[in-house]
Design a protein around this motif. Structure first.
Motif, PDB file in Angstrom:
ATOM      1  N   PRO A 166     -33.831  26.107 -14.658  1.00  0.00           N
ATOM      2  CA  PRO A 166     -32.821  26.844 -15.446  1.00  0.00           C
ATOM      3  C   PRO A 166     -31.373  26.484 -15.126  1.00  0.00           C
ATOM      4  CG  PRO A 166     -33.915  28.285 -13.852  1.00  0.00           C
ATOM      5  CD  PRO A 166     -34.694  27.018 -13.887  1.00  0.00           C
ATOM      6  N   ASN A 167     -31.102  25.958 -13.934  1.00  0.00           N
ATOM      7  CA  ASN A 167     -29.724  25.617 -13.562  1.00  0.00           C
ATOM      8  C   ASN A 167     -29.350  24.177 -13.933  1.00  0.00           C
ATOM      9  OD1 ASN A 167     -29.253  28.179 -12.393  1.00  0.00           O
ATOM     10  ND2 ASN A 167     -30.255  27.531 -10.491  1.00  0.00           N
ATOM     11  N   ALA A 168     -30.278  23.461 -14.540  1.00  0.00           N
ATOM     12  CA  ALA A 168     -30.012  22.053 -14.885  1.00  0.00           C
ATOM     13  C   ALA A 168     -28.969  21.933 -15.985  1.00  0.00           C
ATOM     14  CB  ALA A 168     -31.302  21.371 -15.325  1.00  0.00           C
ATOM     15  N   LYS A 169     -27.985  21.089 -15.736  1.00  0.00           N
ATOM     16  CA  LYS A 169     -26.941  20.806 -16.723  1.00  0.00           C
ATOM     17  C   LYS A 169     -26.922  19.330 -17.107  1.00  0.00           C
ATOM     18  CE  LYS A 169     -25.339  25.028 -16.733  1.00  0.00           C
ATOM     19  NZ  LYS A 169     -25.582  25.891 -17.919  1.00  0.00           N
ATOM     20  N   ASN A 170     -27.187  18.473 -16.114  1.00  0.00           N
ATOM     21  CA  ASN A 170     -27.149  17.034 -16.341  1.00  0.00           C
ATOM     22  C   ASN A 170     -28.558  16.451 -16.178  1.00  0.00           C
ATOM     23  OD1 ASN A 170     -24.202  16.923 -16.528  1.00  0.00           O
ATOM     24  ND2 ASN A 170     -24.239  17.391 -14.340  1.00  0.00           N
ATOM     25  N   VAL A 171     -29.012  15.759 -17.212  1.00  0.00           N
ATOM     26  CA  VAL A 171     -30.390  15.250 -17.240  1.00  0.00           C
ATOM     27  C   VAL A 171     -30.378  13.724 -17.350  1.00  0.00           C
ATOM     28  CG1 VAL A 171     -32.586  15.283 -18.488  1.00  0.00           C
ATOM     29  CG2 VAL A 171     -31.204  17.373 -18.328  1.00  0.00           C
ATOM     30  N   GLY A 172     -31.081  13.078 -16.426  1.00  0.00           N
ATOM     31  CA  GLY A 172     -31.132  11.621 -16.420  1.00  0.00           C
ATOM     32  C   GLY A 172     -32.252  11.069 -17.286  1.00  0.00           C
ATOM     33  N   VAL A 173     -31.974   9.943 -17.926  1.00  0.00           N
ATOM     34  CA  VAL A 173     -32.971   9.246 -18.752  1.00  0.00           C
ATOM     35  C   VAL A 173     -32.883   7.751 -18.457  1.00  0.00           C
ATOM     36  CG1 VAL A 173     -33.718   8.642 -21.085  1.00  0.00           C
ATOM     37  CG2 VAL A 173     -32.880  10.952 -20.615  1.00  0.00           C
ATOM     38  N   GLY A 193     -30.200  17.173 -26.740  1.00  0.00           N
ATOM     39  CA  GLY A 193     -29.630  17.667 -25.497  1.00  0.00           C
ATOM     40  C   GLY A 193     -28.293  18.339 -25.707  1.00  0.00           C
ATOM     41  N   LYS A 194     -27.461  17.758 -26.528  1.00  0.00           N
ATOM     42  CA  LYS A 194     -26.147  18.344 -26.833  1.00  0.00           C
ATOM     43  C   LYS A 194     -26.299  19.722 -27.451  1.00  0.00           C
ATOM     44  CE  LYS A 194     -21.807  17.276 -29.239  1.00  0.00           C
ATOM     45  NZ  LYS A 194     -21.109  16.296 -30.116  1.00  0.00           N
ATOM     46  N   LYS A 195     -27.272  19.853 -28.345  1.00  0.00           N
ATOM     47  CA  LYS A 195     -27.529  21.142 -28.997  1.00  0.00           C
ATOM     48  C   LYS A 195     -27.973  22.199 -27.993  1.00  0.00           C
ATOM     49  CE  LYS A 195     -31.180  21.584 -31.675  1.00  0.00           C
ATOM     50  NZ  LYS A 195     -32.102  21.465 -32.839  1.00  0.00           N
ATOM     51  N   LEU A 196     -28.681  21.756 -26.948  1.00  0.00           N
ATOM     52  CA  LEU A 196     -29.207  22.680 -25.944  1.00  0.00           C
ATOM     53  C   LEU A 196     -28.273  22.848 -24.743  1.00  0.00           C
ATOM     54  CD1 LEU A 196     -32.975  21.566 -25.883  1.00  0.00           C
ATOM     55  CD2 LEU A 196     -31.953  23.499 -27.107  1.00  0.00           C
ATOM     56  N   GLY A 197     -27.091  22.225 -24.821  1.00  0.00           N
ATOM     57  CA  GLY A 197     -26.130  22.364 -23.736  1.00  0.00           C
ATOM     58  C   GLY A 197     -26.425  21.485 -22.535  1.00  0.00           C
ATOM     59  N   LEU A 198     -27.114  20.378 -22.746  1.00  0.00           N
ATOM     60  CA  LEU A 198     -27.458  19.457 -21.657  1.00  0.00           C
ATOM     61  C   LEU A 198     -26.677  18.159 -21.797  1.00  0.00           C
ATOM     62  CD1 LEU A 198     -31.356  19.894 -21.722  1.00  0.00           C
ATOM     63  CD2 LEU A 198     -29.771  20.899 -20.048  1.00  0.00           C
ATOM     64  N   GLU A 199     -26.152  17.679 -20.687  1.00  0.00           N
ATOM     65  CA  GLU A 199     -25.466  16.395 -20.665  1.00  0.00           C
ATOM     66  C   GLU A 199     -26.495  15.328 -20.286  1.00  0.00           C
ATOM     67  OE1 GLU A 199     -22.356  13.740 -21.091  1.00  0.00           O
ATOM     68  OE2 GLU A 199     -22.239  15.916 -21.412  1.00  0.00           O
ATOM     69  N   ILE A 200     -26.658  14.312 -21.128  1.00  0.00           N
ATOM     70  CA  ILE A 200     -27.658  13.274 -20.884  1.00  0.00           C
ATOM     71  C   ILE A 200     -26.992  12.070 -20.219  1.00  0.00           C
ATOM     72  CG2 ILE A 200     -29.433  11.823 -21.902  1.00  0.00           C
ATOM     73  CD1 ILE A 200     -29.929  14.874 -22.132  1.00  0.00           C
ATOM     74  N   PRO A 250     -36.613  17.167 -10.302  1.00  0.00           N
ATOM     75  CA  PRO A 250     -37.835  17.311 -11.118  1.00  0.00           C
ATOM     76  C   PRO A 250     -37.797  16.424 -12.357  1.00  0.00           C
ATOM     77  CG  PRO A 250     -36.411  19.217 -11.392  1.00  0.00           C
ATOM     78  CD  PRO A 250     -35.766  18.363 -10.335  1.00  0.00           C
ATOM     79  N   ILE A 251     -38.978  15.947 -12.746  1.00  0.00           N
ATOM     80  CA  ILE A 251     -39.113  15.119 -13.950  1.00  0.00           C
ATOM     81  C   ILE A 251     -39.961  15.847 -14.983  1.00  0.00           C
ATOM     82  CG2 ILE A 251     -40.036  12.984 -14.922  1.00  0.00           C
ATOM     83  CD1 ILE A 251     -39.577  11.643 -12.228  1.00  0.00           C
ATOM     84  N   ILE A 252     -39.403  16.022 -16.167  1.00  0.00           N
ATOM     85  CA  ILE A 252     -40.177  16.501 -17.313  1.00  0.00           C
ATOM     86  C   ILE A 252     -40.533  15.269 -18.137  1.00  0.00           C
ATOM     87  CG2 ILE A 252     -40.183  17.928 -19.388  1.00  0.00           C
ATOM     88  CD1 ILE A 252     -40.120  19.513 -16.759  1.00  0.00           C
ATOM     89  N   GLY A 253     -41.812  15.091 -18.406  1.00  0.00           N
ATOM     90  CA  GLY A 253     -42.267  13.885 -19.093  1.00  0.00           C
ATOM     91  C   GLY A 253     -42.552  14.108 -20.567  1.00  0.00           C
ATOM     92  N   ALA A 254     -42.730  12.984 -21.272  1.00  0.00           N
ATOM     93  CA  ALA A 254     -43.030  13.032 -22.697  1.00  0.00           C
ATOM     94  C   ALA A 254     -44.522  13.083 -22.974  1.00  0.00           C
ATOM     95  CB  ALA A 254     -42.415  11.825 -23.404  1.00  0.00           C
TER      96      ALA A 254
END
Length: 333
Positions: A166-173, A193-200, A250-254
């Motif tokens: 829940p505290n994640a703001k920046n997500v790596g790809v 990600g932008k729509k959900l407030g996440l910086e990719i 943590p990694i969330i996968g496809a």
């Protein structure tokens, strides 16, 4: 006594009969061989998701009476991640006059399509066949291609990331810069990600060996990772997962294979079912359906998968609500 003339006549008859018998035998062998439907299977790389889709395809054919070694002759070739090799495989299938080509993943599908516009091509694990230049329309391809897309439910997966981290703001790809399929997904991840407030935060690689360095370049800037269905990244998932766990990222996968390889969780598609669905489409083509009139299909069902061992290593508590409906797996790193 038999006259010499008669003896020669008898010998000639025996020899002629033997030649005719051998000719008939060879003709029968040739006919039996040609009665087998020849399917060339081209796969860009070896990893669990693509392997599962291949197995599903073969099983679907068998479920409808098309069996390898009986009425089918399946020639499986793996490009080991090399696009040039995928092109060679496709060209060989054309010169060998295969009756059908089954292409697994975007580079293999593009190589097959570039090699022939006549042999029916069934595809799977292709994220966007339209943007990849394989079809003219998703509902009626109008080319010699049909099959299934593995377009991931990205928004659902990024929402899962927000739930578990829940505290994640920046997500790596990470992604392979030479895969069109991956560039499409990265653009989609950025938009959602932008729509959900996440910086990719992205980093590109050209092969598996570059994954550790690419991860290191962004690891200090991110709170979590999202792994797309990139064949290079998926092939290097055990390496990436180990590095991420060391950094408590943590990694969330496809898809599920990434979670079996050490990722934390996914809400993804089942590649075996996707391949099976493609196999049923192949049966339709073999039974006379015009491939140009067939659509590109997707798999609507998704499955929540959580790696319990990874969650423990990351000190992440899985909510009971999620755990009760998830497939729990262990290990992978």
């Amino acid at each position: 006594m038999v006259s010499r003339k008669r003896l020669l006549a008898l010998i000639s008859t025996v020899v002629l009969s033997t030649i005719l018998f051998m000719s008939c035998s060879e003709s029968t062998k040739s006919t039996n061989k040609s009665n087998k439907i020849k399917i060339g299977v081209t796969q860009i790389a070896e990893h669990p998701a693509l392997d599962a889709s291949r197995k599903g395809f073969v099983d679907a054919l068998a479920s409808k009476g098309f069996n390898d070694g009986k009425n089918l002759e399946i020639d499986y070739q793996n490009a080991q991640g090399e696009i040039a090799t995928a092109q060679t495989i496709a060209q060989n299938f054309v010169s060998q006059k295969k009756d059908m080509i089954f292409a697994i993943a975007t580079p293999s599908a593009q190589a097959a399509f570039n090699s022939t516009k006549n042999i029916p091509i069934l595809i799977t694990a292709v994220t966007d066949p339209l943007k990849a230049g394989l079809v003219k329309d998703l509902s009626k391809t109008e080319t010699n291609i049909a099959g299934t897309s593995d377009a991931a439910p990205i928004e659902k997966q990024l929402n899962l990331l927000k739930t578990l981290v829940p505290n994640a703001k920046n997500v790596g790809v990470l992604y392979n810069t030479s895969e069109a399929n991956s560039e499409i997904q990265v653009a989609q991840v950025k938009e959602i990600g932008k729509k959900l407030g996440l910086e990719i935060v992205i980093a590109g690689v050209t092969n598996v060996n570059e994954i550790p360095q690419a991860f290191s370049s962004i690891s200090g800037k991110i709170d979590a990772m999202y792994t797309i269905t990139d064949n290079t990244i998926v092939s290097g998932m055990p390496i990436l997962a180990t590095k991420a766990i060391e950094k408590k990222i943590p990694i969330i996968g496809a898809e599920e294979g990434q979670i079996n390889g050490g990722g934390l969780a996914t809400e993804g598609i089942d590649y075996y079912k996707l391949g099976f669905q493609t196999g049923l489409m192949a049966v339709d083509v073999l039974n006379g359906k015009n491939i140009k009139d067939m659509p590109i299909e997707t798999l609507k069902e998704t499955q929540l998968v959580i790696n319990e061992d990874t969650a423990k290593k990351l000190n992440i508590a899985i909510p009971d609500e999620l755990k009760s409906k998830a497939k729990i797996v262990k290990g992978g790193n």
